[in-house]
Design a protein around this motif. Structure first.
Motif, mmCIF file in Angstrom:
data_model
loop_
_atom_site.group_PDB
_atom_site.id
_atom_site.type_symbol
_atom_site.label_atom_id
_atom_site.label_comp_id
_atom_site.label_asym_id
_atom_site.label_seq_id
_atom_site.Cartn_x
_atom_site.Cartn_y
_atom_site.Cartn_z
ATOM 1 N N PHE A 1 8.573 9.189 -5.578
ATOM 2 C CA PHE A 1 7.559 10.137 -6.065
ATOM 3 C C PHE A 1 6.112 9.747 -5.740
ATOM 4 C CE2 PHE A 1 10.938 9.885 -9.481
ATOM 5 C CZ PHE A 1 11.732 10.867 -8.905
ATOM 6 N N ASN A 2 5.893 8.779 -4.841
ATOM 7 C CA ASN A 2 4.511 8.393 -4.544
ATOM 8 C C ASN A 2 4.438 7.765 -3.163
ATOM 9 O OD1 ASN A 2 3.722 5.144 -4.942
ATOM 10 N ND2 ASN A 2 5.732 5.751 -5.730
ATOM 11 N N SER A 3 3.218 7.562 -2.686
ATOM 12 C CA SER A 3 3.021 6.933 -1.381
ATOM 13 C C SER A 3 2.203 5.653 -1.483
ATOM 14 C CB SER A 3 2.308 7.916 -0.440
ATOM 15 O OG SER A 3 1.050 8.311 -0.985
ATOM 16 N N LEU B 1 7.733 1.327 -12.025
ATOM 17 C CA LEU B 1 7.179 1.784 -10.754
ATOM 18 C C LEU B 1 5.692 2.106 -10.896
ATOM 19 C CD1 LEU B 1 8.910 4.368 -8.450
ATOM 20 C CD2 LEU B 1 6.501 4.610 -8.986
ATOM 21 N N TRP B 2 5.332 2.891 -11.887
ATOM 22 C CA TRP B 2 3.925 3.286 -12.036
ATOM 23 C C TRP B 2 3.058 2.103 -12.452
ATOM 24 C CZ3 TRP B 2 2.760 7.309 -9.525
ATOM 25 C CH2 TRP B 2 3.684 8.350 -9.387
ATOM 26 N N THR B 3 3.620 1.182 -13.230
ATOM 27 C CA THR B 3 2.864 -0.015 -13.583
ATOM 28 C C THR B 3 2.615 -0.887 -12.359
ATOM 29 O OG1 THR B 3 3.808 -0.015 -15.805
ATOM 30 C CG2 THR B 3 2.839 -2.077 -15.035
ATOM 31 N N ARG B 4 3.647 -1.022 -11.518
ATOM 32 C CA ARG B 4 3.547 -1.913 -10.360
ATOM 33 C C ARG B 4 2.535 -1.421 -9.325
ATOM 34 N NH1 ARG B 4 2.178 -4.322 -7.054
ATOM 35 N NH2 ARG B 4 3.178 -5.801 -5.623
ATOM 36 N N ILE B 5 2.296 -0.137 -9.243
ATOM 37 C CA ILE B 5 1.311 0.373 -8.283
ATOM 38 C C ILE B 5 -0.028 -0.326 -8.458
ATOM 39 C CG2 ILE B 5 -0.056 2.398 -7.640
ATOM 40 C CD1 ILE B 5 2.411 4.105 -8.206
ATOM 41 N N PHE B 6 -0.414 -0.560 -9.717
ATOM 42 C CA PHE B 6 -1.741 -1.092 -10.022
ATOM 43 C C PHE B 6 -1.721 -2.552 -10.464
ATOM 44 C CE2 PHE B 6 -1.584 3.467 -10.990
ATOM 45 C CZ PHE B 6 -2.543 3.941 -10.124
ATOM 46 N N SER C 1 10.668 7.339 7.730
ATOM 47 C CA SER C 1 10.582 6.742 6.387
ATOM 48 C C SER C 1 9.147 6.680 5.885
ATOM 49 C CB SER C 1 11.208 5.333 6.404
ATOM 50 O OG SER C 1 11.558 4.930 5.106
ATOM 51 N N TRP C 2 8.422 7.771 6.066
ATOM 52 C CA TRP C 2 7.038 7.862 5.586
ATOM 53 C C TRP C 2 6.961 8.312 4.137
ATOM 54 C CZ3 TRP C 2 3.767 10.847 9.789
ATOM 55 C CH2 TRP C 2 3.610 10.026 10.922
ATOM 56 N N ILE C 3 7.887 9.189 3.733
ATOM 57 C CA ILE C 3 7.721 9.881 2.460
ATOM 58 C C ILE C 3 9.043 9.906 1.701
ATOM 59 C CG2 ILE C 3 8.193 12.165 3.463
ATOM 60 C CD1 ILE C 3 6.016 13.299 1.606
ATOM 61 N N PHE C 4 8.968 9.764 0.386
ATOM 62 C CA PHE C 4 10.158 9.849 -0.450
ATOM 63 C C PHE C 4 10.664 11.296 -0.446
ATOM 64 C CE2 PHE C 4 12.319 10.014 -4.655
ATOM 65 C CZ PHE C 4 13.251 9.013 -4.418
ATOM 66 N N ILE C 5 11.950 11.450 -0.689
ATOM 67 C CA ILE C 5 12.571 12.771 -0.572
ATOM 68 C C ILE C 5 11.968 13.800 -1.532
ATOM 69 C CG2 ILE C 5 14.430 12.279 -2.218
ATOM 70 C CD1 ILE C 5 16.286 13.848 -0.310
ATOM 71 N N ILE C 6 11.387 13.342 -2.641
ATOM 72 C CA ILE C 6 10.645 14.219 -3.558
ATOM 73 C C ILE C 6 9.269 13.597 -3.766
ATOM 74 C CG2 ILE C 6 10.518 15.257 -5.855
ATOM 75 C CD1 ILE C 6 13.558 15.018 -6.033
ATOM 76 N N ASP C 7 8.234 14.284 -3.320
ATOM 77 C CA ASP C 7 6.865 13.791 -3.511
ATOM 78 C C ASP C 7 6.001 14.965 -3.952
ATOM 79 O OD1 ASP C 7 4.191 12.900 -3.265
ATOM 80 O OD2 ASP C 7 4.831 11.335 -1.875
#
Length: 347
Positions: free
Chosen positions: A211-213, A334-339, A131-137
């Motif tokens: 889509f991100n790590s 999702l992209w907002t929550r990263i930062f 479970s390191w990486i999402f199925i599409i990255d």
């Protein structure tokens, strides 16, 4: 991983190993096709949707099976190319090694995702998942894709085509290593947030968000409930919102003798939850998707008497897969929550 990524990985390996021998285009195509071969298990007949779910990435993803198949597949390709007279007689070990690398890296890459992969079948039937990486990255796939497109479009006209394939493989592998590091960083933040909230869970499973790590979801199993904790590797605070949900284990006990839901429970490594939808009882693997829209959700029972959870009489029902809903605002969040730690998801 997705089929495009597996094709690109196999094509890059084929170009790097065999590009000088048979030409970069032919090597990329052969490697790409071989790289998608293990996923043809989706075409095998299964007894039902749960069987198809838990049996995917089974024996076709076994490192032992790949090692056995590398020789006949490699020899078949070698003789095919020689019979067509387009390439010289190829060293056996080189072709066999290329086929082995393409097949085994497919399984090993799948192992790093959340969906379980039986890489040690038949010695072990356990579906392993790092479970390191999402199925599409995209950041994993892009270096491979650039190298492969160069091989397919430019072919031998690109004098550094094999070097480009090697560089793509190095960059994608380095990124994959980073995802393992990122998981460890995020897990430490999840554990700290749970401790700050006074929760000592039985187990924690870390899931990369799409889509991100950088953004991760920690699933904390705590008896009859599970807790979602969203943490970015960039977060500074110790505290975080704890999204608590019931697992409705009374339904589990009612269906304890029914094999289909028990298979989901085992495959999910304990990361499952039940819920009621009208008269139907559903079970979901809560690792894939987010509450309440889990990708793998199945109808496994139905209420035949009683209305409240304590008195309801439940009996097994024919298995039926239920499609999860979609959250149009989810990707934006999702992209907002990263930062932004203040971007709290409503659950």
């Amino acid at each position: 991983m997705d089929s495009l990524t597996q094709f690109a990985l196999g094509a890059a390996i084929g170009t790097a190993v065999l590009g000088r021998r048979i030409g970069p285009r032919r090597a990329a195509i052969a490697g790409g096709v071989l790289g998608t071969l293990p996923d043809l298990d989706v075409l095998l007949p299964f007894d039902g949707p749960i069987d198809g779910f838990v049996e995917h990435r089974g024996w076709t993803h076994s490192l032992f099976v790949h090692s056995l198949l590398a020789v006949p597949i490699g020899e078949g390709l070698r003789r095919l190319w020689r019979a067509r007279g387009r390439v010289p007689d190829l060293p056996r070990l080189e072709v066999w090694a290329a086929v082995w690398l393409v097949l085994t890296t497919h399984a090993l890459l799948d192992w790093t995702t959340t969906y379980g992969t039986r890489i040690l079948w038949p010695l072990s039937d356990v579906p392993y998942a790092l479970s390191w990486i999402f199925i599409i990255d995209p950041l994993y796939t892009l270096p491979l894709l650039i190298a492969v497109l160069g091989a397919l479009i430019l072919g031998a006209r690109w004098r550094g085509v094999r070097r480009g394939a090697v560089v793509g493989l190095v960059l994608s592998t380095a990124y994959l290593g980073w995802t393992g590091v990122a998981q460890g960083i995020a897990e430490a933040k999840v554990r700290a947030a749970l401790a700050a909230g006074g929760v000592t869970p039985e187990r924690i499973t870390m899931i990369p968000m799409p889509f991100n790590s950088l953004l991760w979801r920690g699933i904390a199993i705590d008896g009859a409930r599970y807790i979602n904790v969203y943490r970015s590797v960039l977060d500074d605070r110790v505290e975080a919102p704890l999204h608590i949900h019931p697992r409705h284990l009374a339904h589990d006990r009612a269906l304890d003798a029914y094999p289909p839901p028990q298979r989901v429970e085992r495959f999910s490594d304990g990361n499952y939850a039940y819920r009621r939808d009208g008269e139907d009882i559903l079970i979901a693997d809560i690792r894939m998707g987010v509450t309440p829209n889990y990708v793998f959700t199945f109808r496994v029972g139905r209420v035949v008497a009683g209305e409240d959870a304590g008195s309801a009489v439940i009996e097994p029902a024919p298995v039926e897969r239920r499609e999860g809903g979609h959250d149009p605002a989810g990707i934006g969040w999702l992209w907002t929550r990263i930062f932004d730690e203040d971007a709290v998801r409503a659950e």
